[in-house]
Design a protein around this motif. Structure first.
Motif, PDB file in Angstrom:
ATOM      1  N   PRO A  14       0.807  -1.225   0.000  1.00 40.02           N
ATOM      2  CA  PRO A  14       0.000   0.000   0.000  1.00 40.02           C
ATOM      3  C   PRO A  14       0.842   1.278   0.000  1.00 40.02           C
ATOM      4  CG  PRO A  14      -0.258  -1.200   2.082  1.00 40.02           C
ATOM      5  CD  PRO A  14       0.525  -2.063   1.165  1.00 40.02           C
ATOM      6  N   LEU A  15       2.023   1.233   0.606  1.00 40.71           N
ATOM      7  CA  LEU A  15       2.888   2.419   0.576  1.00 40.71           C
ATOM      8  C   LEU A  15       3.328   2.743  -0.848  1.00 40.71           C
ATOM      9  CD1 LEU A  15       5.329   2.378   3.624  1.00 40.71           C
ATOM     10  CD2 LEU A  15       3.992   4.295   2.780  1.00 40.71           C
ATOM     11  N   VAL A  16       3.830   1.747  -1.554  1.00 36.25           N
ATOM     12  CA  VAL A  16       4.317   1.989  -2.921  1.00 36.25           C
ATOM     13  C   VAL A  16       3.168   2.385  -3.838  1.00 36.25           C
ATOM     14  CG1 VAL A  16       5.346   0.899  -4.954  1.00 36.25           C
ATOM     15  CG2 VAL A  16       6.393   0.594  -2.712  1.00 36.25           C
ATOM     16  N   LEU A  17       2.043   1.699  -3.736  1.00 34.46           N
ATOM     17  CA  LEU A  17       0.906   2.062  -4.583  1.00 34.46           C
ATOM     18  C   LEU A  17       0.418   3.469  -4.256  1.00 34.46           C
ATOM     19  CD1 LEU A  17      -1.120  -1.288  -4.692  1.00 34.46           C
ATOM     20  CD2 LEU A  17       0.378  -0.329  -6.461  1.00 34.46           C
ATOM     21  N   GLY A  18       0.392   3.818  -2.988  1.00 38.20           N
ATOM     22  CA  GLY A  18      -0.014   5.159  -2.595  1.00 38.20           C
ATOM     23  C   GLY A  18       0.931   6.226  -3.114  1.00 38.20           C
ATOM     24  N   ILE A  19       2.224   5.938  -3.040  1.00 38.08           N
ATOM     25  CA  ILE A  19       3.218   6.880  -3.548  1.00 38.08           C
ATOM     26  C   ILE A  19       3.059   7.054  -5.053  1.00 38.08           C
ATOM     27  CG2 ILE A  19       5.701   7.145  -3.998  1.00 38.08           C
ATOM     28  CD1 ILE A  19       6.108   5.899  -1.136  1.00 38.08           C
ATOM     29  N   LEU A  20       2.874   5.954  -5.766  1.00 37.44           N
ATOM     30  CA  LEU A  20       2.733   6.031  -7.223  1.00 37.44           C
ATOM     31  C   LEU A  20       1.398   6.636  -7.649  1.00 37.44           C
ATOM     32  CD1 LEU A  20       4.397   2.678  -8.346  1.00 37.44           C
ATOM     33  CD2 LEU A  20       5.329   5.003  -8.492  1.00 37.44           C
ATOM     34  N   SER A  21       0.411   6.645  -6.755  1.00 35.96           N
ATOM     35  CA  SER A  21      -0.871   7.264  -7.118  1.00 35.96           C
ATOM     36  C   SER A  21      -0.727   8.777  -7.271  1.00 35.96           C
ATOM     37  CB  SER A  21      -1.948   6.924  -6.085  1.00 35.96           C
ATOM     38  OG  SER A  21      -1.719   7.603  -4.870  1.00 35.96           O
ATOM     39  N   ASP A  22       0.354   9.334  -6.715  1.00 36.39           N
ATOM     40  CA  ASP A  22       0.633  10.771  -6.881  1.00 36.39           C
ATOM     41  C   ASP A  22       1.361  11.071  -8.179  1.00 36.39           C
ATOM     42  OD1 ASP A  22      -0.562  11.546  -4.511  1.00 36.39           O
ATOM     43  OD2 ASP A  22       1.292  11.434  -3.355  1.00 36.39           O
ATOM     44  N   GLY A  23       1.890  10.027  -8.848  1.00 38.06           N
ATOM     45  CA  GLY A  23       2.589  10.238 -10.115  1.00 38.06           C
ATOM     46  C   GLY A  23       3.694   9.224 -10.322  1.00 38.06           C
ATOM     47  N   ASP A  24       4.137   9.091 -11.554  1.00 35.84           N
ATOM     48  CA  ASP A  24       5.180   8.143 -11.913  1.00 35.84           C
ATOM     49  C   ASP A  24       6.496   8.523 -11.242  1.00 35.84           C
ATOM     50  OD1 ASP A  24       3.099   7.661 -13.609  1.00 35.84           O
ATOM     51  OD2 ASP A  24       4.244   7.843 -15.456  1.00 35.84           O
TER      52      ASP A  24
END
Length: 120
Positions: A14-24
């Motif tokens: 969830p951390l990585v997906l959350g971080i990537l939800s802000d942008g590539d």
């Protein structure tokens, strides 16, 4: 403070997906963001991040594309996919339940110091 590896593993997706939800982002930028978000409490290594990114890619949660940095270095950029956004929403619901339960337990239970004399 050292964070137990089971807790790190459980929170990694969830951390990585959350971080990537802000942008590539590319790998090093993800590592830096994890450190920033945790106030330096979580220091992930490349050896931990890249296998996770490869697994998320196999699951269809992220996609990757090679690009070039301003300095001319090739970097692999990672982006969350629509399937990854669905997985993130599911993880957010799960973590909300867990966090709420922990919060309730900790509000009613006295805090003990990390080491209590006489306890083994």
């Amino acid at each position: 403070m050292r964070i137990d590896k089971d807790l790190v593993a459980a929170s990694a997706t969830p951390l990585v997906l959350g971080i990537l939800s802000d942008g590539d982002l590319y790998g090093y930028a993800i590592l830096k963001r994890v450190s920033e978000l945790s106030g330096g409490g979580m220091q992930w290594t490349e050896g931990m991040l890249y296998p996770l990114l490869h697994r998320l890619e196999r699951l269809g949660f992220v996609s990757s594309l090679w690009g070039t940095s301003d300095a001319g270095r090739r970097r692999k950029h990672y982006a969350i996919t629509p399937t990854g956004r669905e997985a993130l929403a599911d993880r957010q619901e799960q973590w909300t339940v867990v966090a709420d339960a922990l919060r309730q337990v900790w509000q009613t239970t006295p805090r003990f110091p990390a080491s209590v004399e006489g306890w083994a």
